[in-house]
Design a protein around this motif. Structure first.
Motif, PDB file in Angstrom:
ATOM      1  N   ARG A  57      45.812  46.935  38.077  1.00 19.60           N
ATOM      2  CA  ARG A  57      45.367  46.033  39.184  1.00 19.60           C
ATOM      3  C   ARG A  57      46.258  44.789  39.346  1.00 19.60           C
ATOM      4  N   TYR A  59      46.764  41.183  40.557  1.00 22.06           N
ATOM      5  CA  TYR A  59      46.051  39.823  40.437  1.00 22.06           C
ATOM      6  C   TYR A  59      47.216  38.612  41.118  1.00 22.06           C
ATOM      7  N   GLU A  87      41.568  38.910  41.339  1.00 23.68           N
ATOM      8  CA  GLU A  87      42.261  40.253  41.577  1.00 23.68           C
ATOM      9  C   GLU A  87      42.353  40.541  43.214  1.00 23.68           C
TER      10      GLU A  87
END
Length: 144
Positions: A57, A59, A87
């Motif tokens: 993910r 960030y 995020e």
């Protein structure tokens, strides 16, 4: 990687979902971020965003010297409560000419650090711009 951008976030399902706001210098990124804060978003970073990938993910966070600081053009640098990170789930690119924005654009993606993000162009000085960002999150399945 440090990006010339702003990052605001909204709490969704117990998590902070971030919107990376990019554009040329003076395009209205900080102005849009300031109005997004008034619409219920929270500041993560203004002017510079440190981006990184963790567990697949993307960030973002503010560089240490800029944490909790925001430029208010015509006034100066102000202290603003800020989240430590969020995020990044959406990219908004500020454009200086609203006529360039397609009325019904296809959903595009942009690749950042090897991950694809939904990306939209937006005229940042439009009064409805913060509401449009909120709707983008909702209709992309990021918000409830």
């Amino acid at each position: 990687m440090i990006r010339h951008a702003g990052l605001v976030a909204r709490r969704v399902g117990g998590l902070w979902r971030g919107v990376l706001i990019e554009g040329a210098s003076g395009a209205g990124k900080s102005d849009l971020a300031l109005r997004a804060l008034e619409a219920g978003f929270r500041l993560v970073a203004d002017d510079r965003v440190v981006t990184f990938v963790s567990d697949g993910r993307l960030y973002g966070r503010a560089p240490d010297p800029l944490k909790g600081r925001m430029e208010v053009r015509g006034f100066g640098i102000v202290t603003e409560p800020a989240l430590p990170l969020a995020e990044i789930t959406l990219l908004v690119r500020c454009v200086d000419d609203p006529s360039r924005i397609e009325r019904l654009p296809p959903t595009r993606t942009e690749r950042l650090l090897g991950l694809d993000l939904p990306a939209f162009e937006l005229w940042p000085l439009e009064p409805a711009a913060p509401a449009k960002i909120a709707r983008m999150l909702e209709h992309l399945g990021v918000a409830p």
